[in-house]
Motif scaffolding. Structure first.
Motif, PDB file in Angstrom:
ATOM      1  N   THR A 148     -60.931 -48.656  16.382  1.00  0.00           N
ATOM      2  CA  THR A 148     -60.566 -48.209  14.749  1.00  0.00           C
ATOM      3  C   THR A 148     -61.361 -49.104  14.019  1.00  0.00           C
ATOM      4  O   THR A 148     -61.927 -50.012  14.283  1.00  0.00           O
ATOM      5  CB  THR A 148     -59.196 -48.433  14.455  1.00  0.00           C
ATOM      6  OG1 THR A 148     -58.796 -49.901  14.820  1.00  0.00           O
ATOM      7  CG2 THR A 148     -58.242 -47.498  15.509  1.00  0.00           C
ATOM      8  N   GLY A 149     -61.318 -48.599  12.626  1.00  0.00           N
ATOM      9  CA  GLY A 149     -62.459 -49.328  11.749  1.00  0.00           C
ATOM     10  C   GLY A 149     -62.282 -48.852  10.414  1.00  0.00           C
ATOM     11  O   GLY A 149     -61.695 -47.772  10.269  1.00  0.00           O
ATOM     12  N   SER A 150     -62.608 -49.313   9.441  1.00  0.00           N
ATOM     13  CA  SER A 150     -62.706 -48.788   8.094  1.00  0.00           C
ATOM     14  C   SER A 150     -63.695 -47.943   7.906  1.00  0.00           C
ATOM     15  O   SER A 150     -63.699 -46.831   7.052  1.00  0.00           O
ATOM     16  CB  SER A 150     -62.865 -49.933   6.948  1.00  0.00           C
ATOM     17  OG  SER A 150     -63.937 -50.464   7.262  1.00  0.00           O
ATOM     18  N   THR A 151     -64.880 -47.848   8.651  1.00  0.00           N
ATOM     19  CA  THR A 151     -65.830 -46.887   8.743  1.00  0.00           C
ATOM     20  C   THR A 151     -66.162 -46.465  10.181  1.00  0.00           C
ATOM     21  O   THR A 151     -65.737 -47.123  11.107  1.00  0.00           O
ATOM     22  CB  THR A 151     -67.083 -47.620   7.979  1.00  0.00           C
ATOM     23  OG1 THR A 151     -67.614 -48.403   8.768  1.00  0.00           O
ATOM     24  CG2 THR A 151     -66.971 -47.945   6.643  1.00  0.00           C
ATOM     25  N   GLU A 165     -68.066 -49.291  11.825  1.00  0.00           N
ATOM     26  CA  GLU A 165     -67.369 -50.498  12.351  1.00  0.00           C
ATOM     27  C   GLU A 165     -66.704 -50.052  13.604  1.00  0.00           C
ATOM     28  O   GLU A 165     -66.400 -50.996  14.465  1.00  0.00           O
ATOM     29  CB  GLU A 165     -66.439 -50.895  10.952  1.00  0.00           C
ATOM     30  CG  GLU A 165     -65.578 -51.852  11.226  1.00  0.00           C
ATOM     31  CD  GLU A 165     -64.676 -52.514  10.272  1.00  0.00           C
ATOM     32  OE1 GLU A 165     -63.417 -52.312  10.289  1.00  0.00           O
ATOM     33  OE2 GLU A 165     -65.149 -52.741   9.154  1.00  0.00           O
ATOM     34  N   GLY A 219     -60.376 -40.739   9.268  1.00  0.00           N
ATOM     35  CA  GLY A 219     -59.538 -41.897   8.394  1.00  0.00           C
ATOM     36  C   GLY A 219     -59.657 -41.092   6.947  1.00  0.00           C
ATOM     37  O   GLY A 219     -59.941 -39.813   6.776  1.00  0.00           O
ATOM     38  N   LYS A 220     -58.754 -41.979   6.186  1.00  0.00           N
ATOM     39  CA  LYS A 220     -58.387 -41.523   4.883  1.00  0.00           C
ATOM     40  C   LYS A 220     -58.442 -42.934   4.002  1.00  0.00           C
ATOM     41  O   LYS A 220     -57.811 -44.004   4.639  1.00  0.00           O
ATOM     42  CB  LYS A 220     -56.972 -40.862   5.089  1.00  0.00           C
ATOM     43  CG  LYS A 220     -56.654 -40.231   3.450  1.00  0.00           C
ATOM     44  CD  LYS A 220     -55.397 -39.542   3.826  1.00  0.00           C
ATOM     45  CE  LYS A 220     -54.701 -39.393   2.432  1.00  0.00           C
ATOM     46  NZ  LYS A 220     -53.415 -38.631   2.320  1.00  0.00           N
ATOM     47  N   LYS A 221     -59.096 -42.766   3.077  1.00  0.00           N
ATOM     48  CA  LYS A 221     -58.945 -43.862   1.821  1.00  0.00           C
ATOM     49  C   LYS A 221     -57.522 -43.657   0.999  1.00  0.00           C
ATOM     50  O   LYS A 221     -57.339 -42.595   0.720  1.00  0.00           O
ATOM     51  CB  LYS A 221     -60.027 -43.905   1.151  1.00  0.00           C
ATOM     52  CG  LYS A 221     -61.479 -44.140   1.581  1.00  0.00           C
ATOM     53  CD  LYS A 221     -62.541 -44.365   0.715  1.00  0.00           C
ATOM     54  CE  LYS A 221     -63.914 -44.614   1.418  1.00  0.00           C
ATOM     55  NZ  LYS A 221     -65.005 -44.693   0.363  1.00  0.00           N
ATOM     56  N   GLY A 229     -57.479 -47.931  -2.377  1.00  0.00           N
ATOM     57  CA  GLY A 229     -57.928 -48.282  -1.400  1.00  0.00           C
ATOM     58  C   GLY A 229     -56.823 -49.187  -0.531  1.00  0.00           C
ATOM     59  O   GLY A 229     -57.357 -49.944   0.470  1.00  0.00           O
ATOM     60  N   SER A 271     -53.613 -45.552   3.367  1.00  0.00           N
ATOM     61  CA  SER A 271     -55.028 -45.387   3.851  1.00  0.00           C
ATOM     62  C   SER A 271     -54.661 -45.166   5.397  1.00  0.00           C
ATOM     63  O   SER A 271     -53.979 -45.364   5.989  1.00  0.00           O
ATOM     64  CB  SER A 271     -55.740 -46.690   3.679  1.00  0.00           C
ATOM     65  OG  SER A 271     -54.982 -47.897   4.155  1.00  0.00           O
ATOM     66  N   ARG A 272     -55.722 -44.703   6.309  1.00  0.00           N
ATOM     67  CA  ARG A 272     -55.758 -44.357   7.577  1.00  0.00           C
ATOM     68  C   ARG A 272     -57.014 -44.810   8.192  1.00  0.00           C
ATOM     69  O   ARG A 272     -57.972 -44.175   7.784  1.00  0.00           O
ATOM     70  CB  ARG A 272     -55.468 -42.850   7.855  1.00  0.00           C
ATOM     71  CG  ARG A 272     -55.214 -42.717   9.262  1.00  0.00           C
ATOM     72  CD  ARG A 272     -54.519 -41.222   9.532  1.00  0.00           C
ATOM     73  NE  ARG A 272     -55.434 -40.338   9.227  1.00  0.00           N
ATOM     74  CZ  ARG A 272     -55.587 -39.480   8.439  1.00  0.00           C
ATOM     75  NH1 ARG A 272     -54.730 -39.343   7.545  1.00  0.00           N
ATOM     76  NH2 ARG A 272     -56.720 -38.534   8.221  1.00  0.00           N
ATOM     77  N   PRO A 273     -57.311 -45.674   9.264  1.00  0.00           N
ATOM     78  CA  PRO A 273     -58.471 -46.165   9.681  1.00  0.00           C
ATOM     79  C   PRO A 273     -59.409 -45.013  10.481  1.00  0.00           C
ATOM     80  O   PRO A 273     -58.654 -43.935  10.970  1.00  0.00           O
ATOM     81  CB  PRO A 273     -57.921 -47.211  10.612  1.00  0.00           C
ATOM     82  CG  PRO A 273     -56.683 -46.732  11.104  1.00  0.00           C
ATOM     83  CD  PRO A 273     -55.887 -46.241   9.811  1.00  0.00           C
TER      84      PRO A 273
END
Length: 206
Positions: free
Chosen positions: A7-10, A13, A37-39, A43, A47-49
């Motif tokens: 997992t990651g924020s992008t 990543e 994912g979801k912002k 922020g 949120s979902r990674p």
């Protein structure tokens, strides 16, 4: 098959995290985005990674082994295959089990054909040339002794007849045995002719 979920924020990543776990590079894997994912709000909230599934591509040896196992199984042969790697460029598959005679075939013809195909598979997945040797029940050692005796006998025949003698098609390393055995023979010389996989040795008087 080596596979990890990261997992990651992008996406980048998440992929880099997976590559670090697999200790490999991006060109050696297959990447599947499981969740984009979801912002969240500001922020933070909701949120979902990003979730990715990264699978390491099979290497040359692994691909060759899988191919070999499938062929052997389809031939109705139960066998155990052990891999002996040498310097990354030469790989021997030691094969043990029943019906090894079926796998070897007449004068090793079935085995040589299977070896040629296995080598093609290995090199399709390799950045450098790999030489594959299939060795059921130490057949290659026995075959080497047979080739040494054959080379000496046919060299004598070529000398007596005063004309070239051709051997049956052989893999490169078997032809090399013939060349090496007769290299110091003052009465004959050896050359290889034909195209793979039907290349063969000719023993001719000097």
């Amino acid at each position: 098959m080596r596979q990890v979920t990261a997992t990651g924020s992008t996406v980048e990543e998440a992929v880099q995290s997976a590559l670090a776990q697999l200790e490999t590079t991006e060109d050696q894997v297959e990447i599947k985005i499981v969740d984009e994912g979801k912002k969240g709000l500001f922020g933070l909230f909701g949120s979902r990674p990003v979730v990715v599934e990264v699978t390491a591509k099979p290497g040359a040896v692994e691909s060759a082994e899988q191919f070999l196992q499938n062929i052997v199984k389809n031939m109705g042969i139960e066998a155990e295959i052990d891999i002996v790697e040498k310097d990354g460029r030469n790989v021997m598959f030691n094969i043990s089990g029943e019906k090894m005679g079926l796998l070897i075939g007449k004068r090793g013809q079935t085995l040589n054909a299977l070896q040629y195909l296995t080598q093609l598979v290995a090199n399709r997945h390799s950045s450098h040339y790999i030489r594959v040797i299939l060795n059921p029940e130490d057949y290659r050692d026995r075959r080497k002794e047979t080739l040494i005796r054959l080379a000496e006998r046919l060299a004598s025949k070529a000398t007596q007849l005063g004309e070239p003698v051709s051997l049956e098609p052989m893999p490169n390393y078997e032809r090399k045995i013939i060349h090496t055995v007769l290299a110091e023979n003052e009465d004959v010389e050896t050359i290889s002719r034909g195209e793979e996989p039907n290349r063969y040795v000719v023993i001719q008087p000097k």
